[in-house]
Scaffold this motif. Structure first.
Motif, PDB file in Angstrom:
ATOM      1  N   PRO A  39      33.174 -12.174 -15.033  1.00  0.00           N
ATOM      2  CA  PRO A  39      33.154 -12.106 -14.069  1.00  0.00           C
ATOM      3  C   PRO A  39      34.631 -12.224 -13.008  1.00  0.00           C
ATOM      4  O   PRO A  39      35.386 -12.366 -13.942  1.00  0.00           O
ATOM      5  CB  PRO A  39      32.394 -12.935 -13.807  1.00  0.00           C
ATOM      6  CG  PRO A  39      31.730 -13.041 -15.452  1.00  0.00           C
ATOM      7  CD  PRO A  39      33.252 -13.100 -16.326  1.00  0.00           C
ATOM      8  N   ASP A  74      32.044 -19.748  -9.215  1.00  0.00           N
ATOM      9  CA  ASP A  74      30.961 -19.077  -9.733  1.00  0.00           C
ATOM     10  C   ASP A  74      29.690 -20.310  -9.996  1.00  0.00           C
ATOM     11  O   ASP A  74      29.042 -20.501 -11.019  1.00  0.00           O
ATOM     12  CB  ASP A  74      30.253 -17.838 -10.802  1.00  0.00           C
ATOM     13  CG  ASP A  74      31.177 -17.116 -11.038  1.00  0.00           C
ATOM     14  OD1 ASP A  74      31.404 -16.454  -9.310  1.00  0.00           O
ATOM     15  OD2 ASP A  74      31.706 -15.830 -11.838  1.00  0.00           O
ATOM     16  N   ARG A  84      36.778 -12.682 -10.449  1.00  0.00           N
ATOM     17  CA  ARG A  84      37.175 -13.774 -10.313  1.00  0.00           C
ATOM     18  C   ARG A  84      37.647 -13.394  -8.242  1.00  0.00           C
ATOM     19  O   ARG A  84      38.906 -12.063  -8.426  1.00  0.00           O
ATOM     20  CB  ARG A  84      38.673 -14.136 -10.661  1.00  0.00           C
ATOM     21  CG  ARG A  84      37.430 -15.550 -11.722  1.00  0.00           C
ATOM     22  CD  ARG A  84      37.428 -15.793 -11.737  1.00  0.00           C
ATOM     23  NE  ARG A  84      35.898 -16.985 -12.365  1.00  0.00           N
ATOM     24  CZ  ARG A  84      35.173 -17.674 -12.869  1.00  0.00           C
ATOM     25  NH1 ARG A  84      33.923 -17.576 -11.970  1.00  0.00           N
ATOM     26  NH2 ARG A  84      34.501 -17.948 -14.344  1.00  0.00           N
ATOM     27  N   ARG A  90      32.455  -7.670  -5.002  1.00  0.00           N
ATOM     28  CA  ARG A  90      32.367  -8.510  -6.072  1.00  0.00           C
ATOM     29  C   ARG A  90      31.315  -7.216  -7.031  1.00  0.00           C
ATOM     30  O   ARG A  90      31.686  -6.680  -8.165  1.00  0.00           O
ATOM     31  CB  ARG A  90      31.341  -9.470  -6.400  1.00  0.00           C
ATOM     32  CG  ARG A  90      31.082  -9.402  -7.949  1.00  0.00           C
ATOM     33  CD  ARG A  90      30.509 -11.128  -8.054  1.00  0.00           C
ATOM     34  NE  ARG A  90      30.499 -11.276  -8.631  1.00  0.00           N
ATOM     35  CZ  ARG A  90      29.765 -12.627  -9.613  1.00  0.00           C
ATOM     36  NH1 ARG A  90      29.047 -13.173  -8.916  1.00  0.00           N
ATOM     37  NH2 ARG A  90      29.323 -12.412 -10.922  1.00  0.00           N
TER      38      ARG A  90
END
Length: 80
Positions: A74, A32, A76, A62
């Motif tokens: 979040p 990110d 990965r 995602r």
């Protein structure tokens, strides 16, 4: 499919300049982190197209993952 192509190109030795751009793109996606999209203009048109399709694929994966894991950390990359 496109992400796998980017991964393969990132580890290819045929065109070191393109490979470095693909490595930076993958690193940015996995962590990110920021990525300068201007670098994509240095790629051949075919590689540029692969990079854009990989970004679409990444975003779709995602989005689905975030829907399925509401409130989770979040997402990965599966490549890590």
């Amino acid at each position: 499919m496109h992400l796998q192509a980017v991964f393969e190109k990132a580890h290819a030795t045929a065109n070191e300049s393109s490979a470095e751009i693909f490595r930076q793109l993958l690193d940015a996606l996995e962590h990110d982190a920021p990525f300068d999209l201007q670098q994509l203009y240095r790629l051949s048109y075919g590689d540029f197209d692969i990079a854009l399709n990989a970004l679409r694929e990444w975003r779709s994966q995602r989005y689905v993952w975030m829907l399925e894991h509401e409130g989770a950390q979040p997402w990965r990359s599966h490549l890590s």
